[in-house]
Design an enzyme around this catalytic site. Structure first.
Site, short mmCIF file in Angstrom:
data_model
loop_
_atom_site.label_atom_id
_atom_site.label_comp_id
_atom_site.label_asym_id
_atom_site.label_seq_id
_atom_site.Cartn_x
_atom_site.Cartn_y
_atom_site.Cartn_z
N HIS A 89 48.41 66.09 17.17
CA HIS A 89 49.63 65.28 17.02
C HIS A 89 50.40 65.53 15.72
CE1 HIS A 89 47.04 62.95 14.41
NE2 HIS A 89 48.10 62.34 13.94
C1 UD1 Z 1 51.45 58.23 12.58
C2 UD1 Z 1 51.05 58.52 11.13
C3 UD1 Z 1 49.97 59.59 11.11
C4 UD1 Z 1 48.79 59.22 12.00
C5 UD1 Z 1 49.34 58.95 13.40
C6 UD1 Z 1 48.27 58.57 14.39
C7 UD1 Z 1 52.86 58.30 9.49
C8 UD1 Z 1 53.77 59.06 8.59
N1 UD1 Z 1 52.17 59.05 10.37
O1 UD1 Z 1 52.02 59.42 13.13
O2 UD1 Z 1 49.50 59.72 9.77
O3 UD1 Z 1 47.88 60.27 12.03
O4 UD1 Z 1 50.30 57.88 13.29
O5 UD1 Z 1 48.85 58.42 15.66
O6 UD1 Z 1 52.76 57.11 9.36
N2 UD1 Z 1 55.31 56.62 19.70
C9 UD1 Z 1 55.16 56.04 20.93
N3 UD1 Z 1 54.43 54.88 21.00
C10 UD1 Z 1 53.86 54.30 19.92
C11 UD1 Z 1 54.03 54.90 18.67
C12 UD1 Z 1 54.76 56.06 18.58
O7 UD1 Z 1 55.65 56.52 21.93
O8 UD1 Z 1 53.20 53.24 20.07
C13 UD1 Z 1 56.08 57.88 19.61
C14 UD1 Z 1 57.53 57.65 19.24
O9 UD1 Z 1 58.30 58.58 19.93
C15 UD1 Z 1 57.56 57.96 17.75
C16 UD1 Z 1 56.51 59.04 17.64
O10 UD1 Z 1 55.50 58.70 18.61
O11 UD1 Z 1 58.81 58.35 17.31
C17 UD1 Z 1 55.89 59.15 16.28
O12 UD1 Z 1 55.36 57.87 15.86
P1 UD1 Z 1 55.17 57.57 14.29
O13 UD1 Z 1 54.51 56.26 14.09
O14 UD1 Z 1 56.48 57.79 13.60
O15 UD1 Z 1 54.22 58.73 13.82
P2 UD1 Z 1 52.89 59.36 14.45
O16 UD1 Z 1 53.21 60.76 14.83
O17 UD1 Z 1 52.26 58.49 15.47
#
Ligand code: UD1
Length: 367
Positions: free
Chosen positions: A207
């Site tokens: 991821h």
């Molecule tokens: C975040 C953390 C990362 C951790 C990861 C675990 C930061 C900078 N990054 O990254 O360190 O390893 O979580 O998963 O805080 N999304 C969904 N559903 C959700 C959450 C996210 O669909 O419940 C999708 C959305 O499109 C979102 C994308 O995932 O834009 C990224 O989510 P985000 O929380 O920004 O970062 P992660 O890649 O999950």
């Protein structure tokens, strides 16, 4: 003590669960704040249920967005909570945007409100400033009144930044508290593929932006999985971010030979890891969990902020940048090394009692 404990994203929940429990056992008043950085059932609610965390006292509901927007929304919505609760301590864990946002708010209002900040998992460094997590770690540590470290080897990192002082305390790895508590339950409820695997399997997770936001790199990694699938099953629970990138880049066909599934719950993931022949991942937490479970791990990163998992544990880094050949060769080497017993390769303090040491450290650091 009144203690705000903050979680926002999937890897936070297994860290806060034992801290909330130990605070309560010692007669303190925990106030659980969920920022809502992760919000899908599979990324959040199922973890709260399985880890038996009570409904959040405050849910900030911030959701997804750019780093700036997400961090700002958490700051704006956490500030009034801090003012209303006025806790003795605020405990933040790990390195996600929620960790940094809360650290910034607390440090701006520390003197006015007489409140303080403790960082659990302090001192980890990748040295890679392109990782948003590295920025979050460095700034959070700089702002913390108490730096609670998971392994002895982080001393050098903190010293190099002038942060090594009596504010730093070694407490061990709190995520392992959840792992060891949950392992029997996870094994008893293991999903069918882990309970009766048709063939030995690779459990893969992916991821990080550095792996999934670049089409060539993502394709190379998936081609390695495809090659491995000729004599092993490849199980790939897929993060929403990775799912979205695959579709955008038109790479879905590379999944045909893999067993692709929605993100697993916590207990399913523990069971799946425990029964895997090898784990291939870019997650931080899985490097630690495989080390304690004794399962070989291949990490798809240029470096790791958790080097103790390589020097003492079962982890190895893939040759960088990752090519299909490099990933396949690393997996073969890891398989040849084989499994170790649960706890056999566990570093000091990865023993299931870190949350008790954390609460003791908070008590002792009270004015
Ligand atoms: C975040 C953390 C990362 C951790 C990861 C675990 C930061 C900078 N990054 O990254 O360190 O390893 O979580 O998963 O805080 N999304 C969904 N559903 C959700 C959450 C996210 O669909 O419940 C999708 C959305 O499109 C979102 C994308 O995932 O834009 C990224 O989510 P985000 O929380 O920004 O970062 P992660 O890649 O999950």
């Amino acid at each position: 003590m009144k203690v705000i404990v903050v979680a926002g994203a999937r890897p936070n929940f297994m860290k806060v669960a034992p801290i909330l429990r130990s605070l309560r056992e010692r007669g303190h008043t925990p106030v659980f704040v969920h920022t809502g950085q992760h919000y899908d059932e599979a990324m959040s609610a199922v973890f709260l249920r399985e880890l038996e965390i009570d409904t959040p006292d405050y849910h900030l509901g911030v959701g997804s967005g750019s780093h700036a927007a997400q961090t700002a929304r958490i700051m704006e919505s956490f500030d009034p909570v801090l003012e209303a609760v006025r806790p003795d301590w605020n405990v933040v864990v790990g390195d996600v945007n929620s960790t940094l946002a809360v650290a910034l708010v607390v440090s701006k209002r520390r003197h006015e409100l007489g409140t303080r900040l403790a960082h659990v998992e302090a001192g980890l460094r990748s040295g890679d400033w392109a990782m948003p997590e590295e920025v979050n770690r460095v700034v959070t540590d700089r702002l913390s009144d108490l730096l609670l470290t998971p392994s002895r080897d982080v001393v050098d990192n903190l010293r190099a930044e002038g942060l090594w002082s009596d504010r730093c305390q070694f407490v061990g790895n709190v995520m392992i508290d959840s792992l060891l508590t949950s392992l029997p339950r996870a094994r008893a409820a293991a999903p069918a593929f882990a309970r009766h695997p048709a063939r030995p399997y690779v459990l893969a997770t992916l991821h990080r932006p550095s792996n999934v936001d670049d089409p060539e790199r993502l394709a190379g990694i998936l081609q390695a999985f495809e090659r491995l699938s000729h004599d092993l099953d490849v199980i790939l629970p897929i993060h929403p971010r990775t799912r979205a990138r695959l579709t955008t880049f038109g790479l879905d066909a590379l999944l045909d030979r893999l067993t692709v599934m929605a993100p697993l719950s916590y207990l399913e993931m523990v069971a799946a890891t425990d029964a895997a022949s090898v784990v291939v991942t870019d997650s931080g937490g899985l490097q630690e969990e495989t080390t304690v479970l004794g399962v070989p791990c291949v990490t798809l990163r240029a470096q790791t902020e958790r080097p103790v998992t390589v020097t003492e544990g079962t982890n190895r880094l893939v040759p960088w940048p990752p090519t299909s050949e490099g990933v396949v060769a690393s997996v073969r080497e890891a398989l040849a090394r084989g499994r170790r017993g649960v706890g056999e390769a566990a570093p000091e303090g990865w023993d299931g009692a870190a949350s008790q040491r954390i609460v003791r450290a908070l008590e002792e650091a009270m004015p």
